[in-house]
Design a protein around this motif. Structure first.
Motif, PDB file in Angstrom:
ATOM      1  N   LEU A   1       1.548   6.206  -8.994  1.00 44.73           N
ATOM      2  CA  LEU A   1       0.861   5.901 -10.260  1.00 44.73           C
ATOM      3  C   LEU A   1      -0.216   6.946 -10.556  1.00 44.73           C
ATOM      4  N   ILE A   2      -0.980   7.307  -9.548  1.00 49.18           N
ATOM      5  CA  ILE A   2      -2.051   8.304  -9.735  1.00 49.18           C
ATOM      6  C   ILE A   2      -1.462   9.662 -10.112  1.00 49.18           C
TER       7      ILE A   2
ATOM      8  N   ILE B   1       4.193   3.419 -18.428  1.00 46.72           N
ATOM      9  CA  ILE B   1       4.401   3.643 -16.997  1.00 46.72           C
ATOM     10  C   ILE B   1       4.811   2.372 -16.271  1.00 46.72           C
ATOM     11  N   MET B   2       4.438   1.235 -16.839  1.00 48.06           N
ATOM     12  CA  MET B   2       4.629  -0.064 -16.177  1.00 48.06           C
ATOM     13  C   MET B   2       6.047  -0.283 -15.643  1.00 48.06           C
TER      14      MET B   2
ATOM     15  N   ASP C   1      -1.698  -5.659 -14.578  1.00 43.35           N
ATOM     16  CA  ASP C   1      -3.140  -5.454 -14.402  1.00 43.35           C
ATOM     17  C   ASP C   1      -3.415  -4.286 -13.459  1.00 43.35           C
ATOM     18  N   ALA C   2      -2.637  -4.212 -12.369  1.00 44.16           N
ATOM     19  CA  ALA C   2      -2.830  -3.120 -11.402  1.00 44.16           C
ATOM     20  C   ALA C   2      -2.554  -1.765 -12.044  1.00 44.16           C
ATOM     21  N   VAL C   3      -1.497  -1.696 -12.857  1.00 40.26           N
ATOM     22  CA  VAL C   3      -1.159  -0.428 -13.532  1.00 40.26           C
ATOM     23  C   VAL C   3      -2.196  -0.093 -14.588  1.00 40.26           C
TER      24      VAL C   3
ATOM     25  N   GLY D   1      -4.776   2.873 -17.986  1.00 34.93           N
ATOM     26  CA  GLY D   1      -5.436   2.627 -19.267  1.00 34.93           C
ATOM     27  C   GLY D   1      -4.445   2.461 -20.393  1.00 34.93           C
ATOM     28  N   VAL D   2      -4.593   3.282 -21.443  1.00 35.15           N
ATOM     29  CA  VAL D   2      -3.740   3.141 -22.635  1.00 35.15           C
ATOM     30  C   VAL D   2      -2.294   3.559 -22.366  1.00 35.15           C
TER      31      VAL D   2
END
Length: 228
Positions: free
Chosen positions: A210-211, A77-78, A64-66, A71-72
């Motif tokens: 992540l960003i 990336i998870m 959920d955080a990722v 988004g898609v």
């Protein structure tokens, strides 16, 4: 909480290369976390056990955080971001174990993590957009911006490494000094401070990574939308 010393001890040498305690701790932590992850996910079935429920809750929380940021692109990336978060949380909290030090209080470890993030940004960007589309954003909006884009990439990687190293080193040093002055009259507040700060620093590092990765993936999409 172990004694806090400036610098890192050397375990042994491999030729001209010194193997530090933080590297040994990082390798041991990686093995333990990998084994724990394997034990938690094996024999999962339709009727969830308590172990399976805990595992699914952790994975759902990370996903959920990722997804809120990526988004898609979250599914791709998870694995990387989740692994980074788990390692950082365990590594930051390792300083609470008697006789152990957090590997993230060593600049070489945080630098290695930052370089991993740096390489991942480009890897995810290139595999998503292709070489040409990805590296074209370094020339946007004008080729004269190329040096500034390169400097930005380097400085944010250095900042990522130094921020985590500085916070973890100062946290353990401050906790050690307080315990030296106040004895063991305030162990619980110091313990809680260490836990909260360790979790916050792991969250910040993982969220910035992540960003950066999402920014590299979406640079082509943003350029395409702006050209329409």
């Amino acid at each position: 909480m172990g004694d806090v010393t400036i610098g890192v001890d050397t375990l042994f040498f491999v030729g001209p290369f010194a193997i530090s305690t933080s590297l040994g701790t990082s390798l041991l932590l990686t093995a333990v976390v990998s084994l724990a992850a394997w034990l938690m996910v094996r024999r999962m079935g339709g009727k969830p056990t308590r172990r399976q429920a805990v595992t699914e809750a952790i994975v759902s929380g990370l996903e959920d955080a990722v997804r809120q940021v990526a988004g898609v692109h979250a599914e791709r990336i998870m694995p990387f971001i989740s692994t980074l978060w788990v390692f950082l949380i365990c590594g930051n909290l390792l300083g609470l174990v008697p006789g152990m030090d957090s590997p993230t209080r060593d600049l070489s470890v945080t630098a290695a993590l930052a370089v991993t993030v740096f390489l991942s940004v480009h890897w995810f960007g290139i595999t998503t957009q292709g070489w040409g589309n990805y590296f074209r954003h370094y020339l946007s909006p004008n080729p004269i911006m190329l040096p500034f884009h390169i400097i930005s990439e380097i400085t944010r990687t250095v900042a990522l490494a130094v921020r985590l190293f500085g916070n973890m080193m100062s946290l353990e040093l401050a906790a050690f000094l307080v315990l030296m002055v106040a004895g063991f009259l305030v162990p619980i507040p110091i313990l809680m401070l260490h836990i909260v700060e360790a979790l916050v620093q792991a969250y910040i590092f993982g969220m910035l990574a992540l960003i950066y990765v999402v920014g590299g993936i979406q640079s082509h999409e943003e350029r395409s939308n702006s050209s329409r």
